[in-house]
Design a protein around this motif. Structure first.
Motif, PDB file in Angstrom:
ATOM      1  N   THR A  66       0.827  -1.200   0.000  1.00  0.00           N
ATOM      2  CA  THR A  66       0.000   0.000   0.000  1.00  0.00           C
ATOM      3  C   THR A  66       0.860   1.248   0.000  1.00  0.00           C
ATOM      4  OG1 THR A  66      -1.734  -1.158   1.207  1.00  0.00           O
ATOM      5  CG2 THR A  66      -1.801   1.232   1.256  1.00  0.00           C
ATOM      6  N   ALA A  67       1.919   1.238   0.820  1.00  0.00           N
ATOM      7  CA  ALA A  67       2.801   2.400   0.926  1.00  0.00           C
ATOM      8  C   ALA A  67       3.489   2.684  -0.404  1.00  0.00           C
ATOM      9  CB  ALA A  67       3.842   2.161   2.019  1.00  0.00           C
ATOM     10  N   ARG A  68       3.996   1.647  -1.030  1.00  0.00           N
ATOM     11  CA  ARG A  68       4.745   1.871  -2.263  1.00  0.00           C
ATOM     12  C   ARG A  68       3.827   2.276  -3.425  1.00  0.00           C
ATOM     13  NH1 ARG A  68       8.230  -2.471  -0.171  1.00  0.00           N
ATOM     14  NH2 ARG A  68      10.179  -1.457   0.380  1.00  0.00           N
ATOM     15  N   GLN A  69       2.616   1.735  -3.439  1.00  0.00           N
ATOM     16  CA  GLN A  69       1.678   2.166  -4.471  1.00  0.00           C
ATOM     17  C   GLN A  69       1.359   3.640  -4.317  1.00  0.00           C
ATOM     18  OE1 GLN A  69      -1.752  -0.347  -4.413  1.00  0.00           O
ATOM     19  NE2 GLN A  69      -0.596  -2.199  -4.890  1.00  0.00           N
ATOM     20  N   ALA A  70       1.155   4.076  -3.057  1.00  0.00           N
ATOM     21  CA  ALA A  70       0.853   5.476  -2.808  1.00  0.00           C
ATOM     22  C   ALA A  70       2.032   6.355  -3.173  1.00  0.00           C
ATOM     23  CB  ALA A  70       0.478   5.684  -1.337  1.00  0.00           C
ATOM     24  N   ALA A  71       3.245   5.785  -3.108  1.00  0.00           N
ATOM     25  CA  ALA A  71       4.431   6.568  -3.420  1.00  0.00           C
ATOM     26  C   ALA A  71       4.615   6.727  -4.927  1.00  0.00           C
ATOM     27  CB  ALA A  71       5.670   5.901  -2.829  1.00  0.00           C
ATOM     28  N   GLY A  72       3.859   5.951  -5.710  1.00  0.00           N
ATOM     29  CA  GLY A  72       3.940   6.157  -7.152  1.00  0.00           C
ATOM     30  C   GLY A  72       4.520   4.970  -7.873  1.00  0.00           C
ATOM     31  N   GLY A  73       3.747   3.868  -7.943  1.00  0.00           N
ATOM     32  CA  GLY A  73       4.148   2.737  -8.753  1.00  0.00           C
ATOM     33  C   GLY A  73       5.474   2.131  -8.347  1.00  0.00           C
ATOM     34  N   GLY A  74       5.758   2.021  -7.058  1.00  0.00           N
ATOM     35  CA  GLY A  74       6.990   1.418  -6.584  1.00  0.00           C
ATOM     36  C   GLY A  74       8.114   2.426  -6.379  1.00  0.00           C
ATOM     37  N   ARG A  75       7.927   3.688  -6.720  1.00  0.00           N
ATOM     38  CA  ARG A  75       8.980   4.692  -6.530  1.00  0.00           C
ATOM     39  C   ARG A  75       9.029   5.064  -5.045  1.00  0.00           C
ATOM     40  NH1 ARG A  75       8.601   9.967  -6.064  1.00  0.00           N
ATOM     41  NH2 ARG A  75       6.430   9.979  -6.784  1.00  0.00           N
ATOM     42  N   ALA A  76      10.172   4.742  -4.414  1.00  0.00           N
ATOM     43  CA  ALA A  76      10.307   5.022  -2.991  1.00  0.00           C
ATOM     44  C   ALA A  76      10.478   6.516  -2.770  1.00  0.00           C
ATOM     45  CB  ALA A  76      11.511   4.267  -2.431  1.00  0.00           C
ATOM     46  N   ASP A  77       9.823   7.054  -1.757  1.00  0.00           N
ATOM     47  CA  ASP A  77      10.046   8.443  -1.376  1.00  0.00           C
ATOM     48  C   ASP A  77      10.355   8.482   0.113  1.00  0.00           C
ATOM     49  OD1 ASP A  77       7.664   7.990  -0.164  1.00  0.00           O
ATOM     50  OD2 ASP A  77       6.573   9.622  -1.145  1.00  0.00           O
TER      51      ASP A  77
END
Length: 324
Positions: free
Chosen positions: A24-35
């Motif tokens: 869920t966290a990584r999807q919210a960050a943009g398709g696997g883009r870690a922030d």
């Protein structure tokens, strides 16, 4: 002094819901883009799960709290956050407090005794003596006697060594009030906690003796290892058969155990590391039927906690990583 150890990033091992929360966290960050927000959450996830679990005694509810924590964390302006770890702990604590009050209402209608949800824990958890003591079944049951706010303050202060100012922000009280709550909770727990921290070796020895006596139906040897005032609690949740009231006294508990042992076939009783302490797992035809945790005082078993509710056994399939 507060521990400054860093939390490892979640790897292959972890709690049952790790993949869901991180996904869920990584999807919210943009398709696997870690922030930054995702990295901070993932880095402290094991710590946050441990806080929630110690407050709730339920891994399933702790996972729900982490989902709620992520949703709130994802909407925070990180430019206003001084310390990610402290802020995340604050969100988790508030969500757990809300869930704890709801859980209390659910327990009122629970069938029979309510026991904490057992966790199959990694060996390194037992090496942290204070953490191991705090997640033991015996200690979690002691903490059940605290009010929600007392439990939150006790966990954050005594287990995670947070400062009174930080705790005050998490529970919406003044630092002075938190000090009073901490003193009251500490005294309450001291009256009810096991008299001494028993070494894993001592616990294993007691469990080995208990297992041999149970498997052979040797009542005399059972009586030798059970304290005269031993208490047996069973949690079937109304789904599996279990004692509906505490069974108290060595002779009554011994009779219960030998009678139950005589009725089971294709059963195996094997040791495991549960809630950072040696425990026993009963399997019937290869499937987990019961998780049996113990409390030991002065070399004798004073508490036996048998969790049979299948809804509470899902976290016994793989190790759960706990961190301070």
């Amino acid at each position: 002094m507060r521990s400054e150890r860093s939390e490892p990033t979640e790897g292959a091992e972890g709690t049952e819901g790790t993949e869901d929360t991180e996904g869920t966290a990584r999807q919210a960050a943009g398709g696997g883009r870690a922030d930054v927000a995702t990295e901070a959450f993932v880095a402290h996830r094991n710590l946050l799960f441990t806080v929630a679990y110690e407050m709730l005694g339920s891994a399933a509810d702790a996972e729900d709290v982490l989902q709620e924590t992520w949703l709130r964390w994802a909407g925070v302006d990180l430019g206003t956050v001084r310390e990610h770890r402290a802020y995340l702990v604050r969100i988790t604590t508030r969500q757990a407090l809300s869930r704890l009050r709801t859980l209390g209402r659910r327990k009122e209608s629970y069938v029979g005794p309510w026991l904490p949800e057992p966790l199959l824990t990694a060996p390194d958890v037992a090496e942290d003596v204070e953490l191991a003591d705090s997640v033991s079944m015996a200690m979690l049951l002691v903490m059940e006697t605290l009010t929600p706010t007392e439990r939150a303050v006790f966990v954050l202060r005594e287990v995670f060594d947070l400062g009174y100012d930080e705790i005050a922000e998490a529970v919406d009280k003044s630092p002075a009030a938190v000090r009073q709550v901490a003193h009251r909770a500490r005294a309450h727990v001291a009256e009810r906690r096991p008299r001494e921290i028993v070494s894993p070796a001592e616990t294993r020895d007691a469990l080995d003796a208990f297992r041999r006596a149970t498997e052979t139906g040797d009542v005399r040897k059972l009586l030798d290892i059970l304290a005269p005032d031993v208490v047996f609690l069973g949690d079937g949740g109304g789904i599996k058969q279990a004692v509906l009231r505490p069974v108290v006294g060595a002779e009554k508990v011994a009779r219960l155990l030998t009678a139950a042992g005589g009725r089971t076939t294709a059963a195996s009783l094997r040791p495991a590391q549960v809630n950072a302490c040696p425990a026993l797992i009963l399997r019937l035809d290869g499937a987990i039927d019961t998780v049996l945790a113990v409390r030991i005082d002065d070399g004798l078993i004073t508490g036996l906690y048998a969790v049979r509710n299948p809804e509470k056994l899902s976290h016994m399939r793989r190790e759960t990583v706990l961190r301070r």
